[in-house]
Design an enzyme around this catalytic site. Structure first.
Site, PDB file in Angstrom:
ATOM      1  CE  LYS A 121      -4.023  -2.462   2.349  1.00  0.00           C
ATOM      2  NZ  LYS A 121      -4.639  -2.866   3.579  1.00  0.00           N
ATOM      3  CG  ASP A 130     -10.219  -0.322   5.008  1.00  0.00           C
ATOM      4  OD1 ASP A 130     -10.036  -0.852   3.890  1.00  0.00           O
ATOM      5  OD2 ASP A 130      -9.691  -0.312   5.902  1.00  0.00           O
ATOM      6  CD  GLN A 140      -3.601  -4.239   6.520  1.00  0.00           C
ATOM      7  OE1 GLN A 140      -3.678  -3.397   5.717  1.00  0.00           O
ATOM      8  NE2 GLN A 140      -4.086  -5.537   5.882  1.00  0.00           N
TER       9      GLN A 140
END
Ligand code: GUN
Length: 299
Positions: free
Chosen positions: A54, A121, A98
């Site tokens: 990422k 997200d 995460q």
């Protein structure tokens, strides 16, 4: 006729190129550089790889990347304090924490502490609610990637029968909501669905997101259907002892003999997830600056 294989690697590269072009325009015309903050707690091996990828992809499209690596014994209040700081930092447009988090941390609480506008997200309860009521929201990256590939292949999805196999909060449910918003007739199938093979055979579009290696075989697929395989499963290699291989939730060999189009594993949906994370960060940045949203990169 053999199915068209939808190349997710190529598609993701094109999404990243579109993001990079928009980022460059933002810099030139408004002196704005979008920023993505990624928070990793602990040493989970798979998470370390994701976070590294990422970071590299964020830099590659010209955005700022802020990595926060915290030890596995970080307290909930320290993590919430960091997220609060990131919520208030104008340089940060997107925040991703995460998952999975170490067991002593409450994932729901942590995710819902990210302000919805920066929740790239799309996991915050407000974004989930807004997506399911058809309002503008941040949309989870993997379903967004699937939607982009489906729109590219079909043009309009209106009136198509879509069967989503799997009911997770991260893929199955948001995917079903997105397809409904594009006027598909949507069925969510799962482990308790009766005669699931026959249900799948009614589909113009099958989305496989169950996490069971090669569960969906060619006899589940209607002639010419589009098959999107979200599964990434590591199984022992059939020919090489001690080695592993990645397979999807779909048995590619038999399904591709029936389908009109199909995504492979690897190289299908997988690369789209990070590309859509970058697209979401750009979208969040445009929204927070009251600028027009990037076309073709939102749901
Ligand atoms: N862990 C595995 N996939 C994801 C993802 O898409 N988002 C977050 N936050 N954690 C993950």
């Amino acid at each position: 006729m053999a199915a068209k294989v939808i190349d997710g690697k190529e598609f993701a590269a094109s999404v990243r190129a579109q993001v990079a072009e928009q980022v460059s325009k933002l810099k030139d015309e408004h002196n704005i550089i979008p920023g993505l903050a990624v928070v990793l707690v602990g040493e989970d091996a798979a998470s370390q790889v994701y976070v590294r990828n990422k970071h590299a992809s964020t830099i590659e499209v010209g955005m700022n990347s802020y990595e926060h690596r915290l030890s596995a014994d970080t307290t909930e209040s320290d993590l919430l304090k960091l997220i609060n700081d990131l919520n208030n930092d104008p340089k940060v447009n997107g925040i991703l924490c995460q998952l999975p988090l170490p067991k002593h941390l409450d994932e729901e609480l942590v995710i819902n502490s990210i302000i919805p506008e920066k929740d790239v997200d799309g996991f915050h309860i407000s974004n989930v609610g807004m997506l399911s009521t058809g309002q503008k929201s941040m949309v989870p990256c993997t379903p967004l990637g699937c939607l982009m590939m489906l729109r590219d292949h079909h043009g309009s999805l209106s009136g198509l029968n879509a069967v989503v196999v799997g009911r997770s909060n991260i893929v199955g449910k948001p995917m079903a909501n997105l397809l409904l918003r594009d006027s598909c007739t949507v069925t969510i199938a799962h482990s308790r669905t009766k005669n699931i093979e026959a249900v799948c055979r009614t589909a113009d579009i099958v989305i496989a997101a169950v996490g069971r290696p090669e569960m969906i075989t060619g006899d589940w697929i209607a002639d010419g259907a589009t098959v999107i395989d979200v599964g990434i499963n590591r199984i022992p290699h059939p020919d090489k002892e001690g080695k592993f291989k990645l397979v999807g939730d779909v048995d590619f060999a038999s399904a591709s003999a029936k389908a009109g189009a199909i995504t492979p594993v690897p190289g299908g949906v997988g690369p789209m997830t990070i590309a859509c994370l970058l697209a979401n960060t750009l979208t969040a940045c445009c929204r927070s600056n009251n600028l027009a949203e990037p076309e073709g990169l939102t749901a």
